[in-house]
Design a protein around this motif. Structure first.
Motif, mmCIF file in Angstrom:
data_model
loop_
_atom_site.group_PDB
_atom_site.id
_atom_site.type_symbol
_atom_site.label_atom_id
_atom_site.label_comp_id
_atom_site.label_asym_id
_atom_site.label_seq_id
_atom_site.Cartn_x
_atom_site.Cartn_y
_atom_site.Cartn_z
ATOM 1 N N MET A 134 0.849 -1.203 0.000
ATOM 2 C CA MET A 134 0.000 0.000 0.000
ATOM 3 C C MET A 134 0.881 1.248 0.000
ATOM 4 S SD MET A 134 -3.329 0.965 0.631
ATOM 5 C CE MET A 134 -4.421 1.564 1.891
ATOM 6 N N ILE A 135 0.640 2.131 -0.951
ATOM 7 C CA ILE A 135 1.385 3.393 -0.997
ATOM 8 C C ILE A 135 0.393 4.555 -0.996
ATOM 9 C CG2 ILE A 135 2.958 4.855 -2.325
ATOM 10 C CD1 ILE A 135 4.072 2.398 -3.666
ATOM 11 N N LYS A 136 0.642 5.517 -0.124
ATOM 12 C CA LYS A 136 -0.150 6.743 -0.163
ATOM 13 C C LYS A 136 0.775 7.914 -0.440
ATOM 14 C CE LYS A 136 -3.748 5.249 3.003
ATOM 15 N NZ LYS A 136 -4.276 5.334 4.378
ATOM 16 N N VAL A 137 0.341 8.787 -1.335
ATOM 17 C CA VAL A 137 1.058 10.041 -1.541
ATOM 18 C C VAL A 137 0.278 11.102 -0.790
ATOM 19 C CG1 VAL A 137 1.652 11.801 -3.251
ATOM 20 C CG2 VAL A 137 2.091 9.381 -3.727
ATOM 21 N N VAL A 138 0.988 11.885 0.011
ATOM 22 C CA VAL A 138 0.302 12.893 0.819
ATOM 23 C C VAL A 138 0.808 14.283 0.471
ATOM 24 C CG1 VAL A 138 -0.333 11.411 2.749
ATOM 25 C CG2 VAL A 138 1.934 12.402 2.723
ATOM 26 N N LYS A 139 -0.123 15.176 0.183
ATOM 27 C CA LYS A 139 0.253 16.557 -0.113
ATOM 28 C C LYS A 139 -0.266 17.444 1.009
ATOM 29 C CE LYS A 139 -0.917 20.829 -1.755
ATOM 30 N NZ LYS A 139 -2.100 21.687 -1.607
ATOM 31 N N PHE A 140 0.607 18.301 1.527
ATOM 32 C CA PHE A 140 0.200 19.228 2.572
ATOM 33 C C PHE A 140 0.217 20.646 2.026
ATOM 34 C CE2 PHE A 140 1.458 15.471 4.898
ATOM 35 C CZ PHE A 140 0.477 15.379 5.881
ATOM 36 N N GLY A 141 -0.911 21.332 2.139
ATOM 37 C CA GLY A 141 -1.049 22.693 1.615
ATOM 38 C C GLY A 141 -0.433 23.726 2.555
ATOM 39 N N GLY A 142 -0.501 24.978 2.121
ATOM 40 C CA GLY A 142 0.169 26.072 2.815
ATOM 41 C C GLY A 142 -0.142 26.193 4.295
ATOM 42 N N LYS B 171 3.695 15.564 11.018
ATOM 43 C CA LYS B 171 4.506 14.398 11.397
ATOM 44 C C LYS B 171 3.639 13.326 12.069
ATOM 45 C CE LYS B 171 8.811 13.226 13.895
ATOM 46 N NZ LYS B 171 8.709 11.853 13.513
ATOM 47 N N ALA B 172 2.734 13.779 12.925
ATOM 48 C CA ALA B 172 1.858 12.815 13.601
ATOM 49 C C ALA B 172 1.015 12.058 12.574
ATOM 50 C CB ALA B 172 0.969 13.535 14.608
ATOM 51 N N ILE B 173 0.535 12.773 11.565
ATOM 52 C CA ILE B 173 -0.288 12.141 10.528
ATOM 53 C C ILE B 173 0.542 11.112 9.758
ATOM 54 C CG2 ILE B 173 -1.414 12.589 8.290
ATOM 55 C CD1 ILE B 173 -2.317 15.344 9.596
ATOM 56 N N ILE B 174 1.763 11.476 9.433
ATOM 57 C CA ILE B 174 2.614 10.568 8.659
ATOM 58 C C ILE B 174 3.042 9.364 9.492
ATOM 59 C CG2 ILE B 174 4.910 10.410 7.592
ATOM 60 C CD1 ILE B 174 4.251 13.169 6.369
ATOM 61 N N ASP B 175 3.378 9.616 10.738
ATOM 62 C CA ASP B 175 3.809 8.511 11.606
ATOM 63 C C ASP B 175 2.693 7.502 11.840
ATOM 64 O OD1 ASP B 175 6.280 9.590 11.768
ATOM 65 O OD2 ASP B 175 6.051 10.453 13.786
ATOM 66 N N GLU B 176 1.476 7.970 11.715
ATOM 67 C CA GLU B 176 0.335 7.108 12.038
ATOM 68 C C GLU B 176 0.116 6.014 10.993
ATOM 69 O OE1 GLU B 176 -4.298 7.996 13.001
ATOM 70 O OE2 GLU B 176 -3.430 8.158 11.026
ATOM 71 N N ASP B 177 0.586 6.233 9.771
ATOM 72 C CA ASP B 177 0.323 5.263 8.711
ATOM 73 C C ASP B 177 1.575 5.075 7.842
ATOM 74 O OD1 ASP B 177 -0.531 3.789 6.569
ATOM 75 O OD2 ASP B 177 -2.322 5.017 6.161
ATOM 76 N N PRO B 178 2.224 3.921 7.964
ATOM 77 C CA PRO B 178 3.476 3.685 7.232
ATOM 78 C C PRO B 178 3.306 3.724 5.709
ATOM 79 C CG PRO B 178 2.789 1.718 8.454
ATOM 80 C CD PRO B 178 1.847 2.813 8.846
ATOM 81 N N ALA B 179 2.060 3.662 5.239
ATOM 82 C CA ALA B 179 1.836 3.735 3.787
ATOM 83 C C ALA B 179 2.092 5.149 3.251
ATOM 84 C CB ALA B 179 0.410 3.309 3.453
ATOM 85 N N ARG C 253 0.546 9.260 -9.361
ATOM 86 C CA ARG C 253 0.491 8.416 -10.564
ATOM 87 C C ARG C 253 1.816 7.698 -10.784
ATOM 88 N NH1 ARG C 253 -0.280 11.366 -16.227
ATOM 89 N NH2 ARG C 253 1.737 12.170 -15.575
ATOM 90 N N ALA C 254 2.924 8.440 -10.623
ATOM 91 C CA ALA C 254 4.242 7.865 -10.918
ATOM 92 C C ALA C 254 4.574 6.674 -10.017
ATOM 93 C CB ALA C 254 5.321 8.941 -10.807
ATOM 94 N N VAL C 255 4.195 6.756 -8.753
ATOM 95 C CA VAL C 255 4.549 5.647 -7.848
ATOM 96 C C VAL C 255 3.429 4.603 -7.779
ATOM 97 C CG1 VAL C 255 6.052 7.120 -6.449
ATOM 98 C CG2 VAL C 255 3.670 6.775 -5.737
ATOM 99 N N GLY C 256 2.388 4.782 -8.576
ATOM 100 C CA GLY C 256 1.270 3.840 -8.566
ATOM 101 C C GLY C 256 0.590 3.799 -7.210
ATOM 102 N N ALA C 257 0.339 4.971 -6.647
ATOM 103 C CA ALA C 257 -0.232 5.036 -5.294
ATOM 104 C C ALA C 257 -1.640 4.422 -5.249
ATOM 105 C CB ALA C 257 -0.299 6.490 -4.837
ATOM 106 N N ASP C 258 -2.014 3.969 -4.068
ATOM 107 C CA ASP C 258 -3.373 3.462 -3.869
ATOM 108 C C ASP C 258 -4.302 4.605 -3.493
ATOM 109 O OD1 ASP C 258 -2.959 0.369 -3.801
ATOM 110 O OD2 ASP C 258 -1.308 1.254 -2.659
ATOM 111 N N MET C 259 -3.709 5.691 -3.032
ATOM 112 C CA MET C 259 -4.516 6.825 -2.582
ATOM 113 C C MET C 259 -3.670 8.094 -2.652
ATOM 114 S SD MET C 259 -7.386 7.841 -1.121
ATOM 115 C CE MET C 259 -8.234 6.620 -0.099
ATOM 116 N N TYR C 260 -4.322 9.184 -3.080
ATOM 117 C CA TYR C 260 -3.664 10.504 -3.043
ATOM 118 C C TYR C 260 -4.380 11.328 -1.985
ATOM 119 C CZ TYR C 260 -2.587 15.334 -4.564
ATOM 120 O OH TYR C 260 -2.222 16.655 -4.602
#
Ligand code: ADP
Ligand code: ASP
Ligand code: MG
Length: 438
Positions: A1-9, A22-30, A195-202
């Motif tokens: 499972m791969i998730k790409v996460v974008k954080f806005g301004g 960081k807490a959000i990212i640490d919560e899910d290794p995907a 798209r490039a990493v074939g993520a399961d979720m953006y």
């Protein structure tokens, strides 16, 4: 499972926000690939770093001292560096930007430094690799985005990296110079990476808990949208719902990667999911309302117009010769209106009118100050009476409709109203379809 996460301004506005990231990212290794914007506003009177960077360049171009503005920018980054307890040589980075500015760096280059520095800091803080998007996200020498090449570049570059942070918003031209997308473009970078990493979720993390049925600055506490199709979302964002850049849909849609809009300040909220098909369980007729102000309409009248072959083409070619994109063309038997954004015709309005009148021997009536509002919903297409209800709602609110257009997908109804009626019209439509239905 791969998730790409974008954080806005606003999600990266200061160290407090980054701790939430960081807490959000640490919560899910995907959550392996992170795209960041430049720091946005921390409070409503605050400045966005991107705006300040453009301002530096504008000062430079007008021979006005820019060092105070650059100082404000630098101070914000240095405070973040200090408060996160990381070291990315911020002083040296800032000095380099100052030098580049003095040596004639472009406005795009200056703007891009906002996300560049932010990505450096975020990578150091998370312990992820930093990967610059210059040289990966690419444009041709005319500045047109190169989709396939970008996809290949990103695929190859990310292949060897288990976890990485990338700056959003920019890429580069064939000569290596920086080129940015239009404002809000980090959303596009996130989609390209997904798209490039074939993520399961953006996942697109922002400051609202998903897409709301209307702009929260216009309608009080609008209902959140749980699920929406790519097509509806594209209509809404194109028409002005500014949550997600309108072009961010294309890359992920190709590979059926769902987009999830989430709130960094309320991570437990599931937000909005955007995907190809949404099972119709909500029963809602409309999905959302969005709009923009400041359009102009060129009304053209000619008897028997509809039987005159080539008439519309000749009208359109005049707009084309002035490089004006056309948004709407509502038409009747003997009338046609060409509706375009004011900022795209501003300098040529009189020339265009004269040319149409001369070449086509017609009379043109110009209407300025038009706001265009789209009411969008996949549930509308098979249901009779929707437009009646909409027009009724506007009539009851005493709002004069200046234009009507329905998309061929039957998924949206577009109305033009006076700029001054913009907010009232959105509220009237919202109340008719949402408040009064429940
Ligand atoms: P980011 O900096 O995270 O990219 P943006 O400012 O670009 O965030 O987008 C989020 C903002 O979009 C919200 O704060 C809200 O004011 C605005 N907005 C406009 N229309 C809508 C809508 N229909 N639903 C939710 N937010 C909306
Ligand atoms: N920082 C850029 C802007 O303010 C890009 C983005 O935030 O998506 O437009
Ligand atoms: Mg945005």
């Amino acid at each position: 499972m791969i998730k790409v996460v974008k954080f806005g301004g606003s999600s990266v506005a200061d160290a407090i926000q980054l701790a939430k990231v960081k807490a959000i990212i640490d919560e899910d290794p995907a959550r392996r690939y992170v795209v960041v914007s430049a720091p946005g506003k921390r409070f409503s009177a605050d400045n966005k770093i991107t705006d300040l960077l453009y301002l530096c360049k504008a000062h430079m171009d007008h021979n006005i001292g820019y060092s105070q503005v650059l100082q404000v920018i630098g101070d914000r980054y240095k405070a973040i560096e200090l408060n996160l307890g990381v070291n990315v040589n911020m002083d040296a980075e800032l000095q380099k930007i100052d030098e580049d500015l003095r040596n004639g760096a472009s406005s795009d280059y200056m703007a891009s430094r906002g996300e560049y520095l932010m990505a450096k800091l975020t990578a150091a803080y998370l312990g992820y690799d930093f990967i610059d998007t210059a040289g990966l996200v690419v444009f041709d020498k005319k500045g047109r985005f190169l989709d396939e090449e970008t996809n290949e570049n990103l695929k190859n570059a990310l292949d060897g990296h288990e976890r990485a942070v990338l700056p959003g918003f920019y890429g580069s031209l064939p000569d290596g110079k920086i080129k940015t997308f239009s404002r809000g473009g980090s959303d596009i970078t996130g989609s390209l990476v997904a798209r490039a990493v074939g993520a399961d979720m953006y996942e697109n993390w922002t400051d609202v808990s998903g897409f709301l049925m209307a702009d929260p600055r216009i309608v009080e506490s609008p209902k959140p949208i749980e699920k929406v199709t790519y097509m509806e979302l594209r209509e809404l964002s194109y028409m002005g719902a500014s949550v997600l850049h309108e072009d961010a849909v294309f890359p992920v849609r190709e590979n059926n990667i769902p987009i999830n809009i989430r709130n960094t300040n309320e991570p437990e909220n599931p937000g909005t999911v955007i995907m190809a098909d949404v099972p119709d369980e909500s029963g809602d007729i409309i999905t959302g309302i969005a709009g923009r102000k400041d359009f102009v309409s060129f009304g053209i009248f000619k008897n028997m117009m509809s039987s005159e072959v080539g008439f519309i083409r000749r009208v359109l070619s005049i707009f084309e010769s002035y490089d004006v994109p056309i948004e709407h063309i509502p038409s009747g038997v003997d009338t046609i209106s060409i509706v375009v954004p004011l900022d795209k015709v501003e300098d040529h309005i009189q020339d265009i009118i004269e040319e149409i009148e001369r070449k086509l021997r017609v009379h043109v009536v110009l209407q300025e100050g038009i706001a265009v509002i789209a009411t969008v919903g996949r549930g509308m297409s098979s249901r009779p009476g929707v437009s009646g209800k909409l027009f009724n709602a506007l009539a009851e609110a005493n709002i004069n409709i200046k234009m009507i257009d329905q998309g061929s997908s039957e998924m949206n109804i577009i109305v033009g109203v006076d700029n001054d009626d913009f907010a009232d019209a959105i509220r009237a439509i919202y109340n008719a379809f949402v408040t009064n239905e429940n």
